[in-house]
Write an enzyme that holds these catalytic residues in place. Structure first.
Site, PDB file in Angstrom:
ATOM      1  N   GLY A   1       0.826  -1.212   0.000  1.00  0.00           N
ATOM      2  CA  GLY A   1       0.000   0.000   0.000  1.00  0.00           C
ATOM      3  C   GLY A   1       0.850   1.248   0.000  1.00  0.00           C
ATOM      4  O   GLY A   1       0.582   2.207  -0.738  1.00  0.00           O
ATOM      5  N   ASP A   2       1.883   1.263   0.830  1.00  0.00           N
ATOM      6  CA  ASP A   2       2.820   2.392   0.851  1.00  0.00           C
ATOM      7  C   ASP A   2       3.578   2.507  -0.464  1.00  0.00           C
ATOM      8  O   ASP A   2       3.695   3.595  -1.047  1.00  0.00           O
ATOM      9  CB  ASP A   2       3.836   2.209   1.986  1.00  0.00           C
ATOM     10  CG  ASP A   2       3.250   2.480   3.355  1.00  0.00           C
ATOM     11  OD1 ASP A   2       2.272   3.237   3.443  1.00  0.00           O
ATOM     12  OD2 ASP A   2       3.762   1.929   4.335  1.00  0.00           O
ATOM     13  N   LEU A   3       4.112   1.378  -0.913  1.00  0.00           N
ATOM     14  CA  LEU A   3       5.017   1.413  -2.060  1.00  0.00           C
ATOM     15  C   LEU A   3       4.286   1.744  -3.357  1.00  0.00           C
ATOM     16  O   LEU A   3       4.818   2.475  -4.207  1.00  0.00           O
ATOM     17  CB  LEU A   3       5.753   0.078  -2.183  1.00  0.00           C
ATOM     18  CG  LEU A   3       6.544  -0.345  -0.938  1.00  0.00           C
ATOM     19  CD1 LEU A   3       7.219  -1.689  -1.150  1.00  0.00           C
ATOM     20  CD2 LEU A   3       7.583   0.714  -0.563  1.00  0.00           C
TER      21      LEU A   3
ATOM     22  N   GLN B   1      -3.567   5.674  -0.801  1.00  0.00           N
ATOM     23  CA  GLN B   1      -3.094   4.297  -0.700  1.00  0.00           C
ATOM     24  C   GLN B   1      -4.197   3.313  -1.093  1.00  0.00           C
ATOM     25  O   GLN B   1      -3.935   2.310  -1.764  1.00  0.00           O
ATOM     26  CB  GLN B   1      -2.631   4.003   0.730  1.00  0.00           C
ATOM     27  CG  GLN B   1      -1.350   4.708   1.126  1.00  0.00           C
ATOM     28  CD  GLN B   1      -1.058   4.506   2.603  1.00  0.00           C
ATOM     29  OE1 GLN B   1      -1.763   5.024   3.459  1.00  0.00           O
ATOM     30  NE2 GLN B   1      -0.035   3.744   2.907  1.00  0.00           N
TER      31      GLN B   1
END
Length: 423
Positions: free
Chosen positions: A193-195, A225
């Site tokens: 989700g972050d990446l 996200q």
């Protein structure tokens, strides 16, 4: 407005002053991963990135393991520096700034006037409450690209909800699809989700920069996200909207492509993806059973996609081909002919010759702590190569340099701000 070579563009901490984004100034007010990774990618591409942290509460990934250590003063504790933090904050200048103070707000506005991009990953509304939201900052610099990364985006009923990577995996649908049918769903084994939000934020930032350069108009880049994770769910959305199917966990299988999954071998597992008629025929020859390419039950891709046929004939056959051979032997058999890859642990990946050939593990020397090996840049530009070997800053390490060059402050004013706790 890009900065000139005689300011700080030629003084990147530990890196080289070149790249496709040379002269672009990025103010990085982010922390943890999604925001810092976004600004790090811009820094690798040559942008001058200034990491702005709260002097009372710096980025708390500075305390994340693993850590580089060096002996401290005799009788005192060892010094430590987070390798996690270093990997996502390389090539940045370090500045501390307390945005809850009037001096801090004024100083950010001064920096914004000389900047091209500001990146933040607070909950929507936080920067507005501080008095330095997008509407205020674009008044200081109409060309500013303001990139905001958040859990649910700047609009919608969830916008104010706190979120982490797992929040995005949960609400974007990916968590429900991962794992095995006879077990509860499993999160993807990295912070996807972050990446993913990072990558979309970089794309949006670069597109907005191009528009600003052509028109003089900056804009808000709004990346969620949840949105980012949803876009990674392949055919799940159309399976639901067209056929009414809700995809569930499939383990290592593809929803319909077969063979296309993990298979055991003598010393571990391999991925085999020889599902097309061309690759299947080649595989039959390479594994010594060319007659199977014309077997009327499995001679076409459509037939091999049938679950019952796949389980009874194809999977059994692949297990027979692979079970007495090592990962290396199997890769040697198929060579460049068929998609077959050893499933490697991270230690094997770090030592992989292809990874080495692509400069994807880089060595960076920290004077106090020694060498750090971390991932390099996957972006390969022939004319303006990326520069992933820079250092990450200590807290506020470059405050004097940045404030002299971009805020036109003298030493007396900088000392006064430091005494007041603003920086």
């Amino acid at each position: 407005m890009t900065i000139n070579d005689d300011t700080i563009v030629g003084m990147l901490p530990g890196g080289l002053s070149r790249g496709a984004l040379r002269g672009i100034v990025v103010l990085d007010t982010t922390r943890v991963v999604a925001g810092p990774f976004c600004s790090m990618l811009l820094a690798d591409l040559g942008a001058t990135v200034i990491k702005i942290e709260n002097p009372k509460e710096p980025d708390y990934t500075r305390d994340f393991p693993p850590k580089l250590t060096s002996p401290g003063e005799p009788g005192g504790p060892d010094e430590e520096f987070s390798a996690f933090f270093a990997q996502y904050n390389r090539n940045k200048f370090g500045l501390t700034l307390d945005l809850s103070t009037e001096d801090g707000k004024d100083l950010l506005k001064k920096l914004v006037r000389r900047a091209d991009v500001l990146v933040e990953n607070f909950r929507p509304g936080t920067m507005d409450k501080l008095g330095v939201g997008y509407d205020v900052l674009r008044g200081e610099n109409p060309r500013l690209v303001y990139t905001a990364i958040s859990g649910y985006g700047q609009t919608g009923p969830y916008r104010r909800r706190p979120a982490y990577d797992n929040s995005a995996q949960a609400t974007g649908g990916l968590w429900s699809m991962n794992g095995f049918q006879d077990r509860p769903p499993a999160r993807v084994g990295t912070i996807i989700g972050d990446l993913s939000a990072t990558l979309y934020a970089v794309i949006g930032t670069l597109a907005a920069l191009r528009h600003a350069e052509k028109t003089g108009e900056g804009q808000l880049v709004d990346v969620s996200q949840q949105d980012s994770v949803l876009s990674l769910t392949e055919n799940a959305v159309v399976s639901y909207t067209v056929d009414g199917k809700v995809p569930g966990p499939l383990g290592n299988e593809h929803p319909f492509v077969k063979p296309y999954e993990l298979y055991p071998c003598k010393d571990g597992f391999v991925f085999f993806g020889g599902y097309t008629d061309k690759f299947w025929r080649l595989s039959c020859h390479l594994f010594g059973q060319p007659e199977l390419a014309d077997d009327p039950e499995i001679d076409t891709m459509a037939k091999r996609f049938v679950p019952e046929v796949y389980e009874r004939r194809v999977r059994t056959l692949l297990q027979k081909w692979f079970q007495d051979k090592t990962k290396t032997e199997l890769e040697e058999i198929v060579g460049d002919a068929v998609p077959l890859s050893a499933i490697k642990n991270i230690g094997e990946v770090v030592e992989d010759p292809q990874i080495a050939a692509r400069d994807m593990i880089v060595d960076v020397e920290y004077p106090e702590f020694g060498q750090l090996r971390m991932f390099g840049s996957p972006i390969k530009l022939a004319g303006t190569p990326t520069q992933p070997r820079g250092l990450a800053p200590k807290v506020g390490e470059h405050a004097d340099t940045v404030l002299r060059a971009l805020a036109d402050l003298d030493d007396e004013r900088i000392a006064e701000l430091r005494e007041k706790g603003v920086i």
